[in-house]
Enzyme design. Structure first.
Site, short mmCIF file in Angstrom:
data_model
loop_
_atom_site.label_atom_id
_atom_site.label_comp_id
_atom_site.label_asym_id
_atom_site.label_seq_id
_atom_site.Cartn_x
_atom_site.Cartn_y
_atom_site.Cartn_z
N GLU A 184 -9.56 -10.14 -7.75
CA GLU A 184 -8.60 -9.05 -7.54
C GLU A 184 -7.40 -9.16 -8.49
O GLU A 184 -6.93 -8.15 -9.02
CB GLU A 184 -8.15 -9.05 -6.08
CG GLU A 184 -9.28 -8.66 -5.13
CD GLU A 184 -8.98 -8.90 -3.66
OE1 GLU A 184 -9.88 -8.63 -2.84
OE2 GLU A 184 -7.86 -9.35 -3.32
N TYR A 229 -12.40 -1.73 -3.60
CA TYR A 229 -12.91 -1.95 -2.24
C TYR A 229 -14.43 -1.79 -2.17
O TYR A 229 -14.97 -1.48 -1.11
CB TYR A 229 -12.21 -1.01 -1.26
CG TYR A 229 -10.83 -1.48 -0.83
CD1 TYR A 229 -10.68 -2.61 -0.01
CD2 TYR A 229 -9.67 -0.83 -1.23
CE1 TYR A 229 -9.42 -3.05 0.39
CE2 TYR A 229 -8.40 -1.26 -0.84
CZ TYR A 229 -8.29 -2.37 -0.02
OH TYR A 229 -7.05 -2.82 0.39
N HIS A 286 -2.14 -5.39 1.49
CA HIS A 286 -3.44 -6.03 1.30
C HIS A 286 -3.21 -7.51 1.05
O HIS A 286 -2.23 -7.89 0.40
CB HIS A 286 -4.16 -5.43 0.10
CG HIS A 286 -5.32 -6.25 -0.38
ND1 HIS A 286 -6.55 -6.21 0.22
CD2 HIS A 286 -5.41 -7.19 -1.36
CE1 HIS A 286 -7.35 -7.07 -0.39
NE2 HIS A 286 -6.68 -7.68 -1.35
N LYS A 316 0.82 -1.22 0.00
CA LYS A 316 0.00 0.00 0.00
C LYS A 316 0.86 1.27 0.00
O LYS A 316 2.06 1.22 0.30
CB LYS A 316 -0.94 -0.04 1.21
CG LYS A 316 -1.95 -1.21 1.16
CD LYS A 316 -2.95 -1.12 2.32
CE LYS A 316 -3.96 -2.26 2.26
NZ LYS A 316 -4.99 -2.15 3.32
N ASN A 361 -2.14 0.27 6.69
CA ASN A 361 -1.60 -0.98 7.24
C ASN A 361 -0.72 -1.78 6.26
O ASN A 361 -0.67 -3.00 6.31
CB ASN A 361 -2.74 -1.84 7.82
CG ASN A 361 -3.80 -2.17 6.79
OD1 ASN A 361 -3.65 -1.85 5.62
ND2 ASN A 361 -4.86 -2.82 7.23
P1 ATP Z 1 -7.15 -5.80 3.23
O1 ATP Z 1 -8.47 -6.11 2.56
O2 ATP Z 1 -6.59 -4.44 2.84
O3 ATP Z 1 -6.16 -6.90 3.09
P2 ATP Z 1 -8.22 -6.70 5.71
O4 ATP Z 1 -8.82 -7.78 4.90
O5 ATP Z 1 -7.31 -7.09 6.83
O6 ATP Z 1 -7.41 -5.69 4.80
P3 ATP Z 1 -10.76 -5.37 5.65
O7 ATP Z 1 -11.79 -5.56 6.69
O8 ATP Z 1 -10.94 -6.03 4.33
O9 ATP Z 1 -9.34 -5.76 6.30
O10 ATP Z 1 -10.59 -3.81 5.44
C1 ATP Z 1 -9.99 -3.31 4.25
C2 ATP Z 1 -9.10 -2.15 4.59
O11 ATP Z 1 -9.89 -1.08 5.06
C3 ATP Z 1 -8.10 -2.39 5.73
O12 ATP Z 1 -6.93 -3.02 5.34
C4 ATP Z 1 -7.84 -0.98 6.19
O13 ATP Z 1 -6.89 -0.34 5.33
C5 ATP Z 1 -9.17 -0.33 6.04
N1 ATP Z 1 -9.92 -0.39 7.30
C6 ATP Z 1 -10.53 -1.45 7.85
N2 ATP Z 1 -11.11 -1.14 9.02
C7 ATP Z 1 -10.85 0.17 9.21
C8 ATP Z 1 -11.17 1.10 10.24
N3 ATP Z 1 -11.87 0.74 11.30
N4 ATP Z 1 -10.72 2.38 10.10
C9 ATP Z 1 -10.01 2.76 9.02
N5 ATP Z 1 -9.68 1.93 8.00
C10 ATP Z 1 -10.07 0.66 8.09
MG MG Z 2 -9.96 -7.45 3.16
#
Ligand code: ATP
Ligand code: MG
Length: 138
Positions: free
Chosen positions: A127, A50, A116, A10, A113
């Site tokens: 994806e 997303y 992804h 990211k 974070n």
């Molecule tokens: P990713 O899909 O990016 O691998 P993930 O599967 O661990 O992450 P998801 O629940 O799919 O988590 O959320 C997608 C992304 O949205 C997260 O990686 C983060 O960048 C963002 N995100 C999730 N929860 C929050 C939150 N509470 N506040 C801000 N951003 C968030």
């Molecule tokens: Mg995710």
């Protein structure tokens, strides 16, 4: 069980100069790179990627952040790729990520974070197809 997953390094991790460190961890964990590109998402493209999170309160913040700078997108191959890669990256919130995971090492917050990782075989395919044509996979 499919043997492929999809990842992005990211914008925060790219800005911090951690592309090399993260690719090193991915290689050391036994993933083979099938496709890879350095690119930048528009806000619209980030929103499409997303789309499942459209109704969540953080959607605007997420799409803004994901389009704030270049990313590295890649398709990775390994037995049990989706689950093993989720283990390697750690919990969404780096404060809860296990020691030795990519997010524990390189992520600053739940929003920014570092990486992804696909959450299912079905989404890994969707994806990967979002970023790569058949001719870009080796
Ligand atoms: P990713 O899909 O990016 O691998 P993930 O599967 O661990 O992450 P998801 O629940 O799919 O988590 O959320 C997608 C992304 O949205 C997260 O990686 C983060 O960048 C963002 N995100 C999730 N929860 C929050 C939150 N509470 N506040 C801000 N951003 C968030
Ligand atoms: Mg995710």
């Amino acid at each position: 069980m499919s043997n492929r997953t999809f990842t992005m390094i990211k914008p925060d991790a790219v800005r911090a100069g951690n592309i090399g460190n993260i690719l090193q961890m991915i290689n050391a964990a036994g993933f083979k790179i099938i496709a890879m590109k350095y690119t930048k998402l528009s806000t619209e493209k980030a929103g499409q990627f997303y789309e499942v999170h459209k109704e969540r309160p953080f959607y605007g913040e997420l799409t803004e952040f994901m389009s704030s700078g270049p990313i590295v997108a890649a398709i990775l191959e390994k037995d049990n790729a989706v689950a093993d890669f989720r283990k390697l990256i750690g919990a969404t919130n780096p404060a809860q990520a296990e020691e030795g995971t990519i997010r524990k090492k390189y992520a600053a917050s739940i929003g920014e974070n570092a990486v992804h990782g696909s959450d299912s075989d079905e989404n890994a395919k969707i994806e990967g197809d979002f970023f790569f044509s058949g001719l870009e996979r080796f």
